[in-house]
Design an enzyme around this catalytic site. Structure first.
Site, PDB file in Angstrom:
ATOM      1  N   LEU A 136       0.879  -1.171   0.000  1.00 13.42           N
ATOM      2  CA  LEU A 136       0.000   0.000   0.000  1.00 13.42           C
ATOM      3  C   LEU A 136       0.911   1.215   0.000  1.00 13.42           C
ATOM      4  CD1 LEU A 136      -2.635  -0.899   2.790  1.00 13.42           C
ATOM      5  CD2 LEU A 136      -2.968  -1.011   0.307  1.00 13.42           C
ATOM      6  N   ASP A 137       0.463   2.308  -0.631  1.00 13.01           N
ATOM      7  CA  ASP A 137       1.238   3.551  -0.576  1.00 13.01           C
ATOM      8  C   ASP A 137       1.438   3.962   0.878  1.00 13.01           C
ATOM      9  OD1 ASP A 137       1.176   3.684  -3.316  1.00 13.01           O
ATOM     10  OD2 ASP A 137      -0.525   5.055  -3.408  1.00 13.01           O
ATOM     11  N   ARG A 138       2.492   4.687   1.134  1.00 11.25           N
ATOM     12  CA  ARG A 138       2.798   5.137   2.493  1.00 11.25           C
ATOM     13  C   ARG A 138       1.588   5.811   3.159  1.00 11.25           C
ATOM     14  NH1 ARG A 138       7.572   7.993   4.946  1.00 11.25           N
ATOM     15  NH2 ARG A 138       8.585   7.969   2.918  1.00 11.25           N
ATOM     16  N   THR A 140      -1.613   5.522   2.438  1.00 10.93           N
ATOM     17  CA  THR A 140      -2.853   4.735   2.458  1.00 10.93           C
ATOM     18  C   THR A 140      -2.821   3.839   3.690  1.00 10.93           C
ATOM     19  OG1 THR A 140      -2.897   4.698   0.038  1.00 10.93           O
ATOM     20  CG2 THR A 140      -4.237   3.054   1.158  1.00 10.93           C
ATOM     21  N   ARG A 237      -6.327   6.371  -7.191  1.00 12.45           N
ATOM     22  CA  ARG A 237      -6.093   7.817  -7.133  1.00 12.45           C
ATOM     23  C   ARG A 237      -6.232   8.463  -8.519  1.00 12.45           C
ATOM     24  NH1 ARG A 237      -0.615   7.854  -3.605  1.00 12.45           N
ATOM     25  NH2 ARG A 237      -0.723  10.089  -3.991  1.00 12.45           N
TER      26      ARG A 237
END
Length: 296
Positions: A136-138, A140, A237
Site C-alpha cells: 500500500l502507498d505510504r 494509504t 487515485r
C-alpha cells in the site's frame, strides 16, 4: 490434563491436548472461564499451540499438541503505534497499517511494516521473516498480508489473482458524486517524473479496471467504495481524478481539498484463499472514524 511449568516462560500456563477439538472449545472446557474472556485472550495473541501464536478460533487441535495460555490477557511482545496484527498463523500474517508508514523499506526511511514485523518475529523467537506480497502507498491505511517463508510468498505472488477473491478500498472524494456506481477502465502509464497518467486507448501502459460504489455524499464530499479488478500503481487515485472527484488529501493527483489532513484512502476489505490450507480468509478493517465524521 497435565499442566507444566517451563522456567523460561513464567507467564504461561501449559496444557497437553488429550482429545481432538477446535481450539476455542478446548479452551472453554479447559480454562473454565467466560467465553468473552477466552475470546479476548485468543484475539489478544495470548494463546500458543506448539510454541506458535494462534488466533484462529476453530484451529484444529490434535492429541499430544501443547497449548500455552498467557497469564496476562494480551501478548505484550508486539507493540506498535503504526501496525495492528489482525491474524497470524505459521504461514502468514495479516496486519492493518496506519497512514504514514511504508509497506517495506525504501532508501533511508527506517519506519516500515516489514521491519516492525521482523522485529516482532525475532522477539517472539519465530524463525522467520516478513516477505512482502503486495503493498500500500505510504499514505494509504489498511490491510496487508505478509508471508512468513519464501514458499508461501511464491504461492501468493504467482497466484495472486486466483487467490485473492475480493479486495476493496474506501475513499473520501472531493465534491458530490453524480453517479451511484460504475466502472472505469483505461490504460495507465508513468511519465518520466513518475506521475501516472491515463489514456482511453492503449498507450503502451497497463490496462486498469476499477469498480466503484457511492456509500454516502454531501455537497462537499463523497464516501466511495472501490473494488479493484486489476492492481496497478496509483490506480484508485488516478481513476478518482479521472472522474473529476480526486481522493481528498492527495498531493499528487488531488485538488488541494484536505479535510482530515491525510490521504483519504483505506484498504478495508481483503478476502483470499489461504495459500497452503485453501481455507477462505476474510478480513475487514473498520472505516476510519475521521472519514465517517464528514458524513454525519
Amino acid at each position: 490434563m497435565k499442566k507444566s511449568n517451563y522456567d523460561n516462560e513464567p507467564k504461561y500456563d501449559h496444557y497437553v491436548v488429550k482429545e481432538a477439538a477446535p481450539l476455542l472449545q478446548y479452551l472453554l472446557d479447559t480454562l473454565k472461564q467466560s467465553r468473552s474472556k477466552t475470546k479476548a485472550t485468543l484475539q489478544g495473541r495470548g494463546i500458543k499451540v506448539d510454541g506458535k501464536c494462534v488466533t484462529q478460533f476453530d484451529f484444529p487441535l490434535k492429541p499430544g499438541m501443547k497449548v500455552s495460555v498467557s497469564k496476562s490477557k494480551r501478548n505484550d511482545i508486539f507493540k506498535s503505534r503504526h501496525v495492528r496484527i489482525v491474524y497470524e498463523d505459521k504461514y502468514l500474517i495479516v496486519v492493518e497499517k496506519s497512514a504514514g508508514i511504508l509497506s517495506m523499506a525504501a532508501g533511508h526511511s527506517s519506519l516500515n511494516v516489514k521491519s516492525v514485523l521482523d522485529n516482532y518475529f525475532e522477539k517472539s523467537r519465530q524463525r522467520c521473516h516478513a516477505h512482502v506480497v503486495h503493498r500500500l502507498d505510504r499514505d494509504t491505511s489498511g490491510l496487508l498480508v505478509y508471508a512468513k517463508d519464501m514458499e508461501t510468498e511464491q504461492i501468493l505472488e504467482h497466484n495472486w489473482h486466483d487467490i485473492v477473491y475480493d479486495r476493496r478500498y474506501v475513499a473520501v472524494l472531493s465534491g458530490e458524486m453524480e453517479r451511484d456506481g460504475g466502472t472505469i477502465a483505461n490504460w495507465l502509464k508513468d511519465n518520466k517524473a513518475y506521475i501516472t497518467y491515463s489514456s482511453p486507448v492503449d498507450n503502451g501502459g497497463k490496462y486498469a479496471v476499477t469498480h466503484y460504489h457511492t456509500l454516502a455524499r454531501t455537497t462537499e464530499h463523497s464516501l466511495v467504495e472501490f473494488k479493484l479488478e486489476t492492481g496497478r500503481k496509483n490506480q484508485i487515485r488516478v481513476h478518482a481524478a479521472d472522474m473529476g472527484h480526486p481522493v481528498c488529501g492527495d498531493n499528487k493527483y488531488g485538488n488541494g481539498d484536505d479535510p482530515v489532513h491525510r490521504l483519504c484512502l483505506h484498504a478495508y476489505l481483503l478476502c483470499f484463499y489461504h495459500p497452503v490450507t485453501r481455507e477462505r480468509m476474510e478480513f475487514e478493517a473498520p472505516i476510519p472514524p475521521a472519514f465517517k465524521n464528514l458524513f454525519k
